[in-house]
Scaffold this motif. Structure first.
Motif, PDB file in Angstrom:
ATOM      1  N   LYS A 143      41.280  36.054  34.303  1.00 52.30           N
ATOM      2  CA  LYS A 143      40.571  36.180  35.581  1.00 52.30           C
ATOM      3  C   LYS A 143      40.725  37.586  36.151  1.00 52.30           C
ATOM      4  O   LYS A 143      39.756  38.183  36.642  1.00 52.30           O
ATOM      5  CB  LYS A 143      41.112  35.143  36.566  1.00 52.30           C
ATOM      6  N   GLN A 202      34.005  33.996  39.168  1.00 52.77           N
ATOM      7  CA  GLN A 202      34.031  32.553  39.356  1.00 52.77           C
ATOM      8  C   GLN A 202      33.042  31.857  38.429  1.00 52.77           C
ATOM      9  O   GLN A 202      33.356  30.823  37.824  1.00 52.77           O
ATOM     10  CB  GLN A 202      33.689  32.213  40.809  1.00 52.77           C
ATOM     11  N   GLU A 226      30.941  23.585  43.121  1.00 57.11           N
ATOM     12  CA  GLU A 226      31.407  24.807  43.780  1.00 57.11           C
ATOM     13  C   GLU A 226      31.629  24.602  45.267  1.00 57.11           C
ATOM     14  O   GLU A 226      32.451  25.282  45.880  1.00 57.11           O
ATOM     15  CB  GLU A 226      30.380  25.920  43.548  1.00 57.11           C
TER      16      GLU A 226
END
Length: 312
Positions: A131, A145, A215
């Motif tokens: 990430k 994301q 999300e």
């Protein structure tokens, strides 16, 4: 995005692609073979390499150019005869030989994937390391994301060939809809309608139309109880005015076409709990992200297509 050149996406890449089913299967197999080979020599799980490539497919106008993958690196940051990567990454340049031919080529899938894998590996191989590497590469939270979520979808289903879709309401339900995208709306100020309203009775099940990750879930003064799902094509699917959510649906959940996520209601246009200001219906919206911006587009043609598919 600092190190990858991005252009406006052509939506037909994923909606009306002119490839035969056999061609698509062969392409999927070729992509998987490349991802898994690169994963084996970089220790970066294949699903992350696949997710980076999948993201890149949506942010380039012509992502193929005769290649299997779509990752494009700016030549000025590539090692060898075309330039060098800034020393903050690799003092001797960024590109690497992924296929053992003693060449480092921008248009070679194995070289590019291996280089991406080696770059990520320089940060580590844990989920958090990956990430961080992606953020330093793209410098954009939504991009990171999206890639991380897409990787989880690929990992769960163990394939990149995820093209099935479903209509958001049961075909046997009593419902009606027409194209209303772009119509004027007055609540909350002058604005346009960014979706299609599908009118149905209270409590009719609402389903995910796509593979993706939840999300967003909760209250929005315009949409009432709503859920947002981002798919593997950088598209955000917005389900609004729900009466309720499915009991087990949570932010971060991976869904597939047909999974129930809630039920039709008339919530919204006010503070939490407001309901009944309009007839019950599902507001369904679609928003495309191109790596720089996100915008609404008309979901009506897609709903008609998925409705026909569901009926057949």
């Amino acid at each position: 995005m600092k190190y990858i050149s991005s252009m406006i996406i052509c939506l037909s890449i994923w909606t009306f692609a002119p490839f035969s089913e056999i061609h698509a299967d062969e392409e999927s197999d070729a992509r998987m073979a490349l991802y898994k080979k690169s994963a084996a020599i970089t220790d970066i799980p294949w699903e992350y390499l696949a997710a980076v490539d999948q993201y890149e497919r949506q942010v380039h106008d012509d992502p193929k150019k005769g290649r299997v993958t779509a990752i494009e690196v700016d030549p000025m940051f590539w090692t060898g005869s075309t330039g060098e990567m800034p020393s903050t990454f690799f003092p001797d340049g960024w590109g690497a030989d992924g296929n053992g031919d003693q060449k480092i080529e921008l248009d070679n899938d194995e070289d590019v994937l291996y280089s991406i894998g080696k770059y990520i590996q320089s940060y580590g191989t844990t989920k958090e390391d990956i990430k961080i590497a992606l953020w330093n590469y793209y410098k954009r939270d939504l991009t990171v994301q999206t890639i991380m979520n897409t990787a989880q979808v690929f990992k769960k289903f163990q394939t990149v060939d995820l093209t099935n879709r479903d209509f958001p309401l049961p075909i046997q339900a009593n419902y009606s809809y027409r194209s209303t995208w772009g119509d004027a709306r007055g609540f909350g100020g002058r604005r346009i309608h960014e979706g299609t309203d599908i009118f149905a009775n209270y409590g009719v099940p609402v389903k995910s139309t796509t593979y993706g990750v939840v999300e967003m879930k909760g209250w929005n003064k315009f949409g009432g109880w709503r859920i947002g799902i981002r798919d593997i094509y950088n598209i955000y699917h917005y389900y609004a005015h729900l009466q309720s959510f499915s009991e087990d649906i949570q932010v971060g959940d991976i869904v597939q076409p047909g999974d129930q996520i809630g039920s039709v209601g008339a919530s919204g246009y006010g503070p939490p709990g407001t309901s009944g200001k309009f007839p019950p219906h599902l507001h369904y919206g679609m928003y495309q992200d191109n790596g720089k911006n996100e915008w609404s587009f008309d979901p009506h043609p897609f709903l008609r297509k998925w409705e026909r598919m569901a009926k057949n």
